[in-house]
Design an enzyme around this catalytic site. Structure first.
Site: not given
Ligand code: DSN
Length: 435
Positions: A67, A69, A218, A244, A247, A253
């Site tokens: 932990y 925090e 974003d 994120t 990607k 993730r």
């Molecule tokens: N689920 C994602 C995508 O496939 O674009 C977006 O969060």
């Protein structure tokens, strides 16, 4: 096929710990099957990628036991000295990678990064502007049953819908400006889940300044392209940037929030913890540090460039075969195929299913003004990040287009699917997963 599905780092013990395969054979079988699936199919989902063994190792480590925090140097638990170093390393690398002053590496996901940003910068009931969701937005950009649509008031700007217009199906910046001047949103959100064109962040900032709004970008989908110099950066235009890390960034993730504004950074830190989240996922934060380290290497610039080259090669080959791509093509890692131009009866749902049977993994996706419902759709979203990680170049992307066309024009014929599956198997053996 690759042999390792999981790496672990455990403290030394007198007797060797049983492997996961021995400790939980049923789970192990599923994990091996998934490894085999990833290894032997073509991953064209635009939001997915294959991470390095180093990232897997950080995720499967003892860091998950702790932990922590709070933030580096200000924790609510003892024993955090190494976690402070790890989180600070991730923060410093994120700042270096994106050329900005502040980074919060704790969001568990992109949606939570967005939720924390809304919490930090808006009050319940405040108006914000985002793209019409069915034209490429994300559920956390104002969907009615999402926090963003339930507790805040979204107004949506459109794409250009006039087919004769040179910017058909691209963002209508003039309409966005009009909308924002009319509704005076407190924040304007740009950055999308299914938009194949370059985003003009400077233009959005000018609109934000004109109507007194903050600009939030974003960049969940394009972050790797931004980091690798294959898409313009949202800095210095955006007040706050969310993304994120799994990607195009090709990390674990998770989520990330960036800004150059110290006051915004303080609000974001409070909103992430204790506002939205409790204990940070320290094994994931360590993996983010590994990812940012990898992305800072010169090879990652080559990767980002190749992602775009590969997407454009696939787009050109599909266009040659009679498929219509929304907006006419792509500038980034993804494209949206309007299947109706090839066959009026073809749906995204059928295409996704037939392609999967042949070993091509994609997702059905609504296209602008799609007459079909979201579970059917007229579109297919295809992306190049994962195949580029495997080493695919333009010639292989052309082959992919040929396979897609053979499967779709056969209307899901099982014999064609089996033939294509065999050819794909042979090719994937030459392009192993990162190992
Ligand atoms: N689920 C994602 C995508 O496939 O674009 C977006 O969060």
């Amino acid at each position: 096929m690759a042999t390792q599905v999981h790496s672990s780092s455990t403290a030394p013990t007198s007797a060797p710990a049983p492997t996961l395969a021995a400790a939980d054979p049923e789970l192990w079988r599923y994990m091996q099957a998934e490894l085999e699936r990833q290894d032997s199919t073509l991953e064209l989902i635009a939001s997915e990628n294959h991470v390095s063994p180093a990232i897997l190792q950080a995720m499967g480590s003892v860091l998950t036991n702790k932990y922590a925090e709070g933030y580096p140097g200000a924790r609510y638990y003892g024993g955090c000295q190494f976690h402070d170093k790890i989180e600070q390393l991730a923060i410093d690398r994120a700042k270096q990678l994106f050329g900005c002053k502040f980074a919060n590496v704790q969001p568990h996901s992109g949606a939570q990064a967005n939720a924390a940003t809304f919490m930090a910068l808006l009050n319940a009931g405040d108006t914000f502007a985002s793209l019409v969701l069915s034209d490429g937005g994300h559920l956390s950009h104002g969907m009615k049953i999402n926090f963003s649509g339930k507790y805040f008031k979204p107004v949506h700007y459109p794409l250009v819908y006039d087919a004769a217009h040179p910017r058909f199906e691209q963002i209508d910046y003039d309409a966005a400006r009009q909308l924002c001047l009319e509704h005076k949103p407190k924040m304007i959100l740009c950055g999308y889940s299914a938009y194949p064109r370059t985003i003009d962040f400077a233009r959005f900032r000018a609109i934000a300044d004109e109507c007194g709004a903050l600009l939030m970008a974003d960049i969940a989908h394009i972050a790797g392209l931004v980091a690798g110099g294959a898409h313009p950066s949202p800095f210095p235009h955006a007040h706050v940037v969310t993304t994120t890390t799994h990607k195009t960034l090709r990390g674990p993730r998770g989520g990330l929030i960036l800004t150059n504004d110290e006051e915004i950074a303080k609000k974001i830190d409070k909103a992430v913890f204790p506002g939205m989240q409790g204990g940070p996922l320290m094994h994931i934060i360590a993996a983010k540090a590994v990812c940012f380290g990898e992305d800072l290497k010169p090879e990652f610039k080559e990767y980002a460039k190749q992602v775009v080259v590969n997407a454009q090669a696939l787009a050109a080959a599909l266009t040659e075969k009679g498929y219509r791509l929304t907006s006419g093509g792509t500038d980034n890692h993804l494209m949206l195929v309007d299947l109706r131009a090839k066959d009026a009866n073809l749906t995204g749902a059928d295409a996704e299913k037939w392609l999967e049977a042949a070993g091509i993994i994609s997702n059905k996706n609504g296209i602008p003004n799609d007459p079909r419902p979201p579970k059917v759709t007229s579109g297919l979203r295809l992306g190049s990040p994962a195949l580029t990680t495997r080493g695919f170049k333009a010639p292989q992307m052309k082959l992919v287009a040929t396979w897609i066309d053979r499967v779709l024009t056969s209307a899901g014929d099982a014999k064609v699917a089996t033939q294509v599956r065999g050819e794909i198997l042979a090719l994937t053996k030459q392009f192993p997963l990162p190992h």
